[in-house]
Structure formats: C-alpha cells, structure tokens
Design a protein around this motif. Structure first.
Motif, PDB file in Angstrom:
ATOM      1  N   ALA A 101       0.850  -1.198   0.000  1.00  9.38           N
ATOM      2  CA  ALA A 101       0.000   0.000   0.000  1.00  9.38           C
ATOM      3  C   ALA A 101       0.881   1.242   0.000  1.00  9.38           C
ATOM      4  CB  ALA A 101      -0.939  -0.001   1.201  1.00  9.38           C
ATOM      5  N   ARG A 102       0.821   1.987  -1.080  1.00  7.77           N
ATOM      6  CA  ARG A 102       1.786   3.061  -1.314  1.00  7.77           C
ATOM      7  C   ARG A 102       1.209   4.442  -1.003  1.00  7.77           C
ATOM      8  NH1 ARG A 102       4.065   0.668  -7.108  1.00  7.77           N
ATOM      9  NH2 ARG A 102       4.315  -1.465  -6.318  1.00  7.77           N
ATOM     10  N   VAL A 103       2.110   5.351  -0.670  1.00 10.91           N
ATOM     11  CA  VAL A 103       1.749   6.712  -0.309  1.00 10.91           C
ATOM     12  C   VAL A 103       2.410   7.668  -1.301  1.00 10.91           C
ATOM     13  CG1 VAL A 103       2.192   8.478   1.447  1.00 10.91           C
ATOM     14  CG2 VAL A 103       1.442   6.192   2.138  1.00 10.91           C
ATOM     15  N   THR A 104       1.698   8.718  -1.685  1.00 13.24           N
ATOM     16  CA  THR A 104       2.337   9.785  -2.456  1.00 13.24           C
ATOM     17  C   THR A 104       2.136  11.101  -1.716  1.00 13.24           C
ATOM     18  OG1 THR A 104       0.379  10.231  -3.814  1.00 13.24           O
ATOM     19  CG2 THR A 104       1.938   8.607  -4.661  1.00 13.24           C
ATOM     20  N   THR A 105       2.997  12.049  -2.045  1.00 11.13           N
ATOM     21  CA  THR A 105       2.891  13.374  -1.427  1.00 11.13           C
ATOM     22  C   THR A 105       3.346  14.418  -2.433  1.00 11.13           C
ATOM     23  OG1 THR A 105       3.425  14.635   0.562  1.00 11.13           O
ATOM     24  CG2 THR A 105       5.237  13.416  -0.448  1.00 11.13           C
ATOM     25  N   ARG A 106       3.264  15.682  -2.035  1.00 10.04           N
ATOM     26  CA  ARG A 106       3.815  16.755  -2.874  1.00 10.04           C
ATOM     27  C   ARG A 106       4.315  17.852  -1.957  1.00 10.04           C
ATOM     28  NH1 ARG A 106      -1.704  19.804  -4.910  1.00 10.04           N
ATOM     29  NH2 ARG A 106      -2.526  19.985  -2.801  1.00 10.04           N
ATOM     30  N   PHE A 107       5.121  18.731  -2.523  1.00  8.61           N
ATOM     31  CA  PHE A 107       5.775  19.749  -1.705  1.00  8.61           C
ATOM     32  C   PHE A 107       5.456  21.150  -2.215  1.00  8.61           C
ATOM     33  CE2 PHE A 107       8.650  15.969  -1.897  1.00  8.61           C
ATOM     34  CZ  PHE A 107       8.313  15.476  -0.648  1.00  8.61           C
ATOM     35  N   LYS A 108       4.965  21.994  -1.305  1.00  8.76           N
ATOM     36  CA  LYS A 108       4.816  23.417  -1.614  1.00  8.76           C
ATOM     37  C   LYS A 108       5.974  24.135  -0.947  1.00  8.76           C
ATOM     38  CE  LYS A 108      -0.205  23.247  -1.806  1.00  8.76           C
ATOM     39  NZ  LYS A 108      -1.482  23.776  -1.246  1.00  8.76           N
ATOM     40  N   PRO A 109       6.755  24.879  -1.713  1.00  6.54           N
ATOM     41  CA  PRO A 109       8.015  25.419  -1.188  1.00  6.54           C
ATOM     42  C   PRO A 109       7.855  26.177   0.128  1.00  6.54           C
ATOM     43  CG  PRO A 109       7.850  25.843  -3.546  1.00  6.54           C
ATOM     44  CD  PRO A 109       6.531  25.251  -3.125  1.00  6.54           C
ATOM     45  N   ASP A 110       6.790  26.973   0.260  1.00  5.82           N
ATOM     46  CA  ASP A 110       6.710  27.816   1.457  1.00  5.82           C
ATOM     47  C   ASP A 110       5.749  27.285   2.519  1.00  5.82           C
ATOM     48  OD1 ASP A 110       4.598  28.202  -0.176  1.00  5.82           O
ATOM     49  OD2 ASP A 110       4.648  30.402  -0.147  1.00  5.82           O
ATOM     50  N   GLU A 111       5.246  26.062   2.335  1.00  5.69           N
ATOM     51  CA  GLU A 111       4.336  25.519   3.341  1.00  5.69           C
ATOM     52  C   GLU A 111       4.702  24.085   3.705  1.00  5.69           C
ATOM     53  OE1 GLU A 111       0.095  26.040   2.540  1.00  5.69           O
ATOM     54  OE2 GLU A 111       0.673  27.454   0.963  1.00  5.69           O
TER      55      GLU A 111
END
Lengths: 499, 499
Positions: A245-255
C-alpha cells in the motif's frame, strides 16, 4: 435448499470468480499508480487504452450471467455470516453493473474524456458559459445512470450510494445540515477573534528537505516500509493492497506543514489498506469499506494525531532539525491549525472551513441531479453560498464553481464522503480515547502502536464484512453521529482562538 | 467471397479484438515493470494473482472462438498486404494458443513456480541431483506442449518458434554450428596472445556516479526522455510501447563499463520499441518482430556503436569526467572489449566468448527436448563442452549447468535468439555502413541521428509486417547470414590481440 457439498462447490466457484474480479481491479490500480507517479506524459494514449481494456474485462466479469446465477443459488444456501456478507457485497456490485446498459457506461466515459479539455479551458479562461453545456450533459448522463439503477428512487441518493452505500442519504444530509448550521457561527466567531496564530516559517524549503521530513513522519508513525513506498504525485493519493500500500505526497516550497499533513493523511489511508486481512485478499472480507470509512482513517491520523499538540510536542524537534527552524511545539501546533477566513479554494482549506466547501458542493450537486437547480444558476448560487457560509465571494468562476475536477469526471455524490469521513474520524477519536486513557501521553512519547492496533482491531480487520452503519456500531457502540465532531471542533478552535 | 462492406466490417471487428488483446498484454507489461523496479518484495503474492488474472483474460481473448471464425472468414477475403500480415500474425498466436489445453498451460505455470525454489536451493547447495527430477518434469511438460502444437514436427523446432517463428531451426542451427566451428580457433588464438588490454579502472565507483554516467550515455545517444525513463533493476531489461519505452540498468561497483554496456544494450531495445508506428499501436503492424530482431537492435547499439573506438573517441572525456579517471579513448576501447579466458558465467561473458555459452546451452536443450540426452547427463556434457569450446571446466554445477534461470522458467529454445540477434546486428552493421559512408566520423562527432533513422526506416517502422526472414531481406538485401558477424569478430579481435 441444495445439498451441502453442492453449496460448498457453488460458493467456491463463486468466490474464485470474485477473486478474479478483485485481482483485475487491483491490476488497474497499478496502471493508475504508475500513470500518476512514474509514467512520462507521452504514455497517456497507450495507457488510456490499456486501462480501458482492463476495465472492460472487469465489467464483463462483474456482469457475467454465471455470477447472477451463483448469487441466486447462494441466496437459498445455508451460509455463515462471513459468506453471507460476501454475497451481499458482490450482489450489490453485480446488480448495479448489470442494470446500467453498456452503451451508457461508454457514453459517460466518453463524455468525461471530452469534458476534461473543455473544463480546463473554461477554468483557464474563467468562462463558465463555455463549460455550461458540458456540465449539463454530464448531469443528464448521471441522472440517466441513476435511473437505470433504480427509477423509483431519488437519483442523487442512488449516485451517493455509488461512493457510500450503507449510511443512507438522509443520515448524510442530516449530518451535513447540522454541520452547516453549527459550524457557521463558530467560523464567524473565529473570524472576529483578535488572536493570530504563530507562523514559524520563513522563506522556502526545497523538495529534498521536505522529503526527508515527511519520510521521518511516516517512520515515526510506523508506516510499514516493507509493504509500501513514498513517491511524489501532483495530486497526492494512496493505493494498493494489504501486501503493498503506497503513499504519495507533494511539496509546496513555502508551506512545509502542508506536505506533513498531506503525507499523514495518505498514511492513514495506507494503514487501513495494510490492516485488511491478507488471507482474505481478493474478497470483500479483505477489501475496505467505502469512501467515508476510508476517509475516516486518513482524517483520524491527519487531524486527531497529526494536528494535535501532543504530536508536535513529540515531533517539533525533528521538524526543526529538518527545516532549520527553531519553533516551539505550540508554534507548530498553531501553524497546523490556522483557520483561513479568506480562502476560496477547497484543497487549500483548513480543517474547519473545509467542510463548508463540501457542504456547498453537496447542496449544489444534489439540486442539479434532482432537477431543482439549472446549470446556468450554478455560478450565482455558488457565490451566494460562499458568502453565506464563509463570508467571502469569489471574483471569478475559476476560483469558484470551476475549481474542482470531480463533476468533469462525472462524479456526483462523491464530495459528501470527505466530510462524512471527518465526522466519523472524530467519532472514532472519541472512542479510542476512552479505550486508551493515556492516548495523549502515548502520542507525546511517539508511541503509536496501541492506537494503530485499536483501529486495526475495530475497523481494518473487518474488511467489508459489516455494512458501514453496522461497522460504526461495532467499532464505537453507537450510531453514526456528528456530536463528537462538533464537540471536538468547538472545544479545539474556541480554545485556539479564545472565542 | 464476402461482399466488400461485410469484409470491412469483419476486419474491423477482428482488429478491434486484436487491439484489446495487445492492450491487455501491455497492461501486464506494466505490472511486470513495476514488480521488478518499484514493488516492495512483500507485494509478490498479490502481484502474482493480479498478473495471473490478467494473463488468463488475455488467453481467453486469444482463444476466443469468434477470433477463429473471423480469421477463417478473412482468409477468404480480399485484403491488402498489411491486413494480410495482421491476419498471419494473429492466426499464428491464436492457433498455438488453442492447440494447447488449458490444463497443460496451468501445469507448466505451476511446475515453473514450484521449480524456482528447488533450483535456487540446488544452485546454492551446488547439488544438481536435487534439481534433476524437477528439470526432467519441465522437459517432459515442454515436450508435451510442443506435441500439442504440432505432433508431426521436431519438438525443439516447435519450441524455438515460440521465440523466433520465422527464421527456421535449420538456418539457426547452421549459423550456430558455423559460429562454434569458426569462433573456437579465434578464441584459442586470443588465449595464446601475449597482448594484455588496458584496464583504466581502480577501486570502486558509487551508484550515483555510475547513474550520472549512463544517464549521459543515453542522452548523447538520443534516448527520448519524453517517452521513457531510466531506473535500476536486479536484471536489467527494457519494456513498454512506442509511447513509453523504459530502460533499466544496474551498477557493479568495480566495473563501470558493465553499466554503460548494459544501458546501451537496453537503449537499443527501447529505440526499437519507440520506432514502431504509433498509429498502429495495438496491432502487429505496431508491434515488434520476435526475439532475434529485438536482440539485433540492442546488440547493434551495444557492440557496433558502444564498443567501437570512434564511440570512445567521442565519449572518453565525458566518462573521465564522471569517473574521475584520466583514460585515453583507446584504453576505454580496450577495456570494453577484453576477452576473458577464464569466465564460466554467461552473463559476465565478453562479446566473443558469450556465444560459446549460448551454443553449449542450445546443444544441450535441443538434445534434451529431442530425447537425445538424459537429464542426469547434463552436468557432464556441460562441463565437457565448456572444456572443448572455452578450454575451462567448472568446478561446480552452480558455476555450470545450474547458473541460468531459463529452464526453470520453462523456457527451452530461448537461448539461441541471443546469438542470432548478435549475428543479425553484425549483418545490419555491415549494411548501415554501406549506406552511411562516414558512419565512424558521425559516431566520433556524437551524431547518431542518421544511424538511428536508418534503423527506424529499415527495421522499426515495419513492425511485424514482414516475417523475420523477409524483414532481413528487406532491410539488407540478402538472407540471414553469419558472414558479417564472423568477419567483424575476426577483424576486430585479431587486431586487438595481434593474433
């Protein structure tokens, strides 16, 4: 009634067919994970065909006449509770599938594909009129779909049950209406508060830094790396089976806290999947309950653990190490719980106002499907409701009724499950804390095993054995209720904002 | 003969079915890529079931009675050359699939699964006797398989055609025998040579360093990153479609040229896939020819470009930058072409002795399947042939007849395609150099576009329109021949080793 050996043989054949169905569906899940995480964009035309071919085969298996015959035969057979539950779940999927004509399925799929570029263009150009006809077609097709499944019932109810079959639209509507009525005054009071919460972040944080931080968050929460992985995706999600069971994420530079919250959210989804019994893989007993329950697991970890002060008392040091900040646990806690009084966008909303975004969408899509609202009225009604519920009015439809992809995908009845899941998360939170008296102390010490076990024991291990309402009763000893959510929200946010 | 409109309608229905077949097969390709590149090991049980379910559906589509009826109808129809080629390819696959009973397919699949741990254990323990019974069962099952397809022909021929249907086993055998007879003296002379080639590498090179190097190799060769990606896998491979053809590689700490060669090899496979016509995706006209042709593309780039002096005259500076070495182009060239006179392991063999490893396996598996060799005799025969062909004798069966996984997988008749592909690569190399007179100058200048276009034009764009022998004739103006390979090997290695 058939003889025992015949019964057993029918059930086994039936179950083997059911397993194939699940395996094929999970195969398609792998194609979709790959498409969103790994595939180069140029792969889209081929992937669309592969995925559609596998979906067609899945649909053929689901509508197979033999499956109907087995189901009828098993209705008369002497089955145990678990077998009976399997028959119930498969019958529901089979009947919905056979009632919808193949050409309607195809027309909906085609209309959604065609709608995507129209919606994108309309959103980019902030031109609702360019999208209105498309939306109308999608609404009409989904009403036709609901009518095919059951011409005698409210079409919105039928569509809602696609995503949440066992809570009841009346219960859902009561809960959402109560939230609307009770959260609006709370949100108003917060808006009037003089308190401003801490914001310990300055500048930007690069992807590697944020990746290290969320990886460690998964680590400490006890994500089973041997049965999963972490990647990035434009729209974070979790997918897989109890084996992977896999997880993904993302990155907002200032948060940076956005990625932390989003990752813990997907961790919650993944732990549900990983908690399903392995030996039942491929059957409803080894499959998750529907969207509200899934969302309750993600929201539980995101809100009731990840947004709590004890969690930040435990995790602040680690976060400071990664981010190069020097913030107190309280500062992280406040930053993770700020209520925005000027946010128009659902996916950027805080824990509290998020539900007003959902309730607004629920009311509009319900009225559209029921024929109580015309497509042309949507922008006006949307903006009026935003003003009424949140005290803000979008300047453009791009920031208003054109912001979400769901309707373009043909999904009507999906939005409510987000809020229902949060409400259920709070109900579970109330009861897990009754069973684990030192919940906060355990979180503060970074010990999540007992909490995890409670959820597995009360929710995950049951798979889809119980209907949603029965599962809630089984897990919490009471019916589905908004009480705990409203108490939690009131207490937490009135304290935070001193109002 | 059917009327034109009926014909067209039959062909269209037929072609739609064929496309579905290909899409489903490619979906399984994605599952396999994921399993080898991304999936955590714990996912294996679920993935096995997903993959097997999709395979079963593929088999059902391939053996569908309607497909047989359409094929019969189309045999009588007035079709163009391309349509006729599609019918030829599909008929072949369909007929082979329907002739093999479902229970035999299942028994082979089960026997291979069961064989895997037995083989691993026997290899680890260097105990052929523990594996002999398993190998015997696999041989028997494959003979049964061949007999089901055609009881009147040599079973090895039938199995060989599974991987290379259109070259003819006689041609293959002639080529392999000629290589055996002509390469052994060359290899002997090299072994007697006093020349020792340069080895510019000392110490170890970490994965990041090697990754940077092979990424740049792909870059300069013109890999289309918009339609692919590079990852690592324990056993490098390439897979995908003309929309998305991916490359994998692996890194040995002390042999950076191993990764370069292996990556260029997979690049060759990927360029073939990427050169197939997009508008024909899902049909034989948009699919690759069989294994020998595929291997000719990988070997062309690996050996005739990547192992050439002009390539290293172009790439040595880049390689030195990445590796921190200071080697001349000649040193890289020599290091890439060293012939090992003491290597027992196929996958570690050099360009030249590799073929003796293949010929040995070909002779043994042919005799096993034909019943001319008993399983118990395999270790002795293996070791005798190693001594005869390469002058070395394995001390253990682990380094001898237990080293490869192919037979355990049930693959008999596969090995020869490795060598046949190299032979074809040399034939293409001869002809591309006739058409591109300044081939070496272009490589030396890092210009690979014209070479790439030649291969696309002469090989890739045809898909499986021509049979293998016709494709070779079409691309080179002559039949399949070992002449060019032998000339190339003789000239290159006698110069290198001054013998």
């Amino acid at each position: 009634m058939a003889r025992a050996s015949e019964q057993s043989s029918t059930y086994e054949q039936f179950l083997d067919h059911v397993r194939q169905l699940h395996y094929v569906q999970d195969a398609n899940g792998v194609l979709q994970w790959d498409q969103q995480v790994m595939m180069p964009d140029a792969g889209t035309p081929a992937r669309a065909k592969q995925s559609s071919a596998v979906s067609t085969l899945h649909h053929d298996l689901l509508t197979d006449e033999r499956l109907g015959e087995w189901l009828d035969e098993l209705d008369e057979a002497d089955l145990g509770d678990e077998q009976r539950a399997v028959v119930r779940e498969v019958r529901r999927d089979h009947e919905r599938a056979v009632r919808v004509p193949a050409d309607l399925v195809e027309r909906i799929s085609e209309a959604s594909s065609n709608a995507l570029p129209v919606w994108k263009e309309a959103k980019a150009e902030d031109d609702f009129s360019a999208y209105a006809e498309t939306l109308e077609e999608l609404v009409d097709l989904r009403r036709e779909y609901a009518e095919a499944i059951d011409p005698d019932r409210d079409p919105y109810e039928v569509l809602f049950e696609e995503y949440e079959p066992y809570l009841g639209i009346d219960t859902a509507e009561d809960v959402l209406t109560r939230l609307r009525d009770e959260l609006v005054p709370l949100i108003d009071d917060i808006a009037d508060s003089d308190v401003s919460l801490a914001d310990p972040f300055e500048g930007t944080y690069d992807d590697d830094t944020q990746h290290g931080l969320v990886e460690e968050a998964l680590d400490v929460l006890g994500y089973d790396w041997d049965r999963g992985r972490l990647d990035t995706a434009p729209h974070p999600f979790s997918t897989g089976t109890q084996f992977d069971a896999r997880v993904t994420t993302r990155f907002k530079p200032d948060e940076p806290l956005d990625a932390v919250g989003s990752t813990i959210h997907e961790f919650g989804h993944a732990t549900y999947t990983l908690g399903l019994p392995q030996e039942q893989y491929g059957t409803p007993l080894g499959s998750n309950r529907d969207l509200s329950v899934h969302e309750s697991q993600s929201r539980f970890w995101e809100n009731h653990v990840g947004r709590s002060l004890p969690f930040w008392e435990f995790f602040a040091g680690t976060a400071n190490d990664h981010l190069g900040t020097d913030a107190t646990p309280r500062a992280f806690y406040e930053a993770a719980n700020e209520v925005y009084d000027d946010n128009l966008i659902r996916v950027e909303a805080d824990e509290l106002t998020y539900h007003m975004h959902i309730i607004l969408r629920f009311e509009i899509e319900r009225d559209l499907i029921r024929g109580d609202l015309d497509v042309e009225e949507v922008p006006q009604v949307w903006n009026d409701k935003m003003e009424e519920y949140l005290g803000i009015r979008p300047d453009t439809d791009a920031e208003g009724c054109l912001q979400d992809i769901h309707w373009t995908n043909g999904a009507f009845g999906y939005f409510p499950t987000y809020t229902l899941g949060s409400v259920l998360a709070a109900q579970l939170n109330h009861h897990v804390r009754q069973d684990i008296a030192d919940f906060d102390e355990q979180v503060r010490a970074g010990e999540f095993g007992e909490i995890h076990d409670w959820l597995t024991d009360h929710v995950h291990r049951h798979g889809a054995r119980y209907t949603t309402d029965d599962l809630i009763q089984e897990a919490t000893g009471e019916s589905f209720t908004a009480d705990h959510f409203l108490d939690y929200a009131d207490e937490k946010y009135r304290a935070l904002y001193d109002c």
